[in-house]
Design an enzyme around this catalytic site. Sequence first.
Site, short mmCIF file in Angstrom:
data_model
loop_
_atom_site.label_atom_id
_atom_site.label_comp_id
_atom_site.label_asym_id
_atom_site.label_seq_id
_atom_site.Cartn_x
_atom_site.Cartn_y
_atom_site.Cartn_z
N TYR A 1 -8.82 16.64 -5.35
CA TYR A 1 -8.07 15.78 -6.27
C TYR A 1 -7.09 16.63 -7.10
O TYR A 1 -5.91 16.29 -7.24
CB TYR A 1 -9.04 15.03 -7.20
CG TYR A 1 -8.34 14.27 -8.29
CD1 TYR A 1 -7.57 13.15 -7.98
CD2 TYR A 1 -8.39 14.69 -9.61
CE1 TYR A 1 -6.90 12.47 -8.97
CE2 TYR A 1 -7.72 14.01 -10.61
CZ TYR A 1 -6.98 12.89 -10.29
OH TYR A 1 -6.30 12.21 -11.26
N SER B 1 -2.41 14.13 -13.97
CA SER B 1 -3.67 14.46 -14.63
C SER B 1 -3.57 15.89 -15.13
O SER B 1 -2.84 16.71 -14.55
CB SER B 1 -4.81 14.34 -13.61
OG SER B 1 -5.95 15.04 -14.05
N ASP C 1 0.89 -1.16 0.00
CA ASP C 1 0.00 0.00 0.00
C ASP C 1 0.93 1.21 0.00
O ASP C 1 1.66 1.43 0.98
CB ASP C 1 -0.87 -0.04 1.27
CG ASP C 1 -1.86 1.11 1.32
OD1 ASP C 1 -1.59 2.17 0.72
OD2 ASP C 1 -2.90 0.96 1.98
N1 LIG Z 1 -8.16 6.88 -16.01
C1 LIG Z 1 -8.18 8.20 -16.09
O1 LIG Z 1 -9.01 8.80 -16.79
C2 LIG Z 1 -7.15 9.00 -15.34
C3 LIG Z 1 -7.12 10.39 -15.51
C4 LIG Z 1 -6.15 11.14 -14.83
C5 LIG Z 1 -5.22 10.52 -14.01
N2 LIG Z 1 -5.30 9.17 -13.85
C6 LIG Z 1 -4.33 8.56 -12.95
O2 LIG Z 1 -3.73 7.46 -13.61
C7 LIG Z 1 -3.41 6.47 -12.64
C8 LIG Z 1 -4.02 5.14 -13.03
O3 LIG Z 1 -5.41 5.31 -13.22
P1 LIG Z 1 -6.38 4.11 -13.65
O4 LIG Z 1 -7.49 4.73 -14.40
O5 LIG Z 1 -5.60 3.03 -14.29
O6 LIG Z 1 -6.93 3.69 -12.21
P2 LIG Z 1 -7.39 2.26 -11.66
O7 LIG Z 1 -7.82 1.34 -12.73
O8 LIG Z 1 -8.36 2.58 -10.54
O9 LIG Z 1 -6.05 1.69 -11.03
C9 LIG Z 1 -5.47 2.29 -9.94
C10 LIG Z 1 -4.29 1.43 -9.54
O10 LIG Z 1 -3.67 2.08 -8.43
C11 LIG Z 1 -3.52 1.13 -7.40
N3 LIG Z 1 -3.62 1.76 -6.11
C12 LIG Z 1 -4.56 2.62 -5.65
N4 LIG Z 1 -4.31 2.95 -4.37
C13 LIG Z 1 -3.18 2.28 -4.03
C14 LIG Z 1 -2.41 2.20 -2.84
N5 LIG Z 1 -2.78 2.89 -1.73
N6 LIG Z 1 -1.33 1.43 -2.83
C15 LIG Z 1 -0.95 0.73 -3.93
N7 LIG Z 1 -1.63 0.77 -5.09
C16 LIG Z 1 -2.73 1.53 -5.12
C17 LIG Z 1 -4.64 0.11 -7.59
O11 LIG Z 1 -4.23 -1.14 -7.06
P3 LIG Z 1 -4.85 -1.84 -5.75
O12 LIG Z 1 -6.26 -1.35 -5.61
O13 LIG Z 1 -4.76 -3.29 -6.07
O14 LIG Z 1 -3.93 -1.44 -4.65
C18 LIG Z 1 -4.70 0.04 -9.11
O15 LIG Z 1 -3.77 -0.88 -9.59
C19 LIG Z 1 -3.93 6.99 -11.30
O16 LIG Z 1 -2.89 7.65 -10.63
C20 LIG Z 1 -5.00 7.96 -11.72
O17 LIG Z 1 -5.28 8.94 -10.74
C21 LIG Z 1 -6.23 8.41 -14.49
#
Ligand SMILES: NC(=O)c1ccc[n+]([C@@H]2O[C@H](COP(=O)([O-])OP(=O)(O)OC[C@H]3O[C@@H](n4cnc5c(N)ncnc54)[C@H](OP(=O)(O)O)[C@@H]3O)[C@@H](O)[C@H]2O)c1
Length: 203
Positions: free
Chosen positions: A162, A147, A63
């Site tokens: 955020y 982001s 984590d």
């Molecule tokens: N998708 C978008 O549109 C978007 C836009 C802007 C920025 N982002 C950023 O891009 C990144 C990935 O986004 P995503 O869409 O792929 O999100 P996602 O599918 O929700 O995946 C998030 C990942 O982060 C891990 N995670 C969350 N909290 C954690 C913690 N405390 N310790 C370790 N791992 C943790 C989760 O793993 P576990 O739950 O297994 O720990 C999961 O593998 C994030 O930083 C997100 O904020 C995404």
Amino acid sequence: MDRWEGRVAVVTGASSGIGKSIATELVERGMIVVGLARRVELVQDLSRSLADRKGKLFAVKADVRKEDDVVEAFDWVRKNLGGVHVLVNNAGMGAYSPLTNMDREQYEKVQTCFGTNVMGMVMCSSEALKLMRENGIDDGHIININSVLGHFITRRCGLHVYSASRYAVTVLTEGLRRELAEAKSMIRVTIAEITVRPVGEDA
Ligand SMILES: NC(=O)c1ccc[n+]([C@@H]2O[C@H](COP(=O)([O-])OP(=O)(O)OC[C@H]3O[C@@H](n4cnc5c(N)ncnc54)[C@H](OP(=O)(O)O)[C@@H]3O)[C@@H](O)[C@H]2O)c1
């Protein structure tokens, strides 16, 4: 990309979404990848599905909000693989937190958001830098997934907490880049922007 073959990458949040895709791509291109996540079983599943690819994926439970987890994860890398050449700080979360409607539940959400997006990134970067230094790696690369909300103040209410966490990522990434440049290090620090905005929608 060839120069990274056989080298070690740590990808945080490798259990789903963007992190899972990045880990997969790096393994396919021959890197030794350590995928961190709380849902480590999902990373283990991914590792099995990539068994016949050029590189390899190791799953380590962590984590990123927890100092002990982060230190132990990088200790695992130190003991089992030596150094780290690439760190992708991808683990992160969004948060809907209207500032005029805060309560204890919301305070916890803010802590989780900053703990993951900011402290997680700071601690993983610091531990990765230590491992790079210990192993004389001066061409490493730290990539922070961010982001567009880390660059402008959105009109959408509820997203400012955020967005603030993402501004912190912007500032800390540039700060680290400048400190490394001042120290004449060749380690690179990059931001990769992800947009949440569907095309054509006003932020
Ligand atoms: N998708 C978008 O549109 C978007 C836009 C802007 C920025 N982002 C950023 O891009 C990144 C990935 O986004 P995503 O869409 O792929 O999100 P996602 O599918 O929700 O995946 C998030 C990942 O982060 C891990 N995670 C969350 N909290 C954690 C913690 N405390 N310790 C370790 N791992 C943790 C989760 O793993 P576990 O739950 O297994 O720990 C999961 O593998 C994030 O930083 C997100 O904020 C995404």
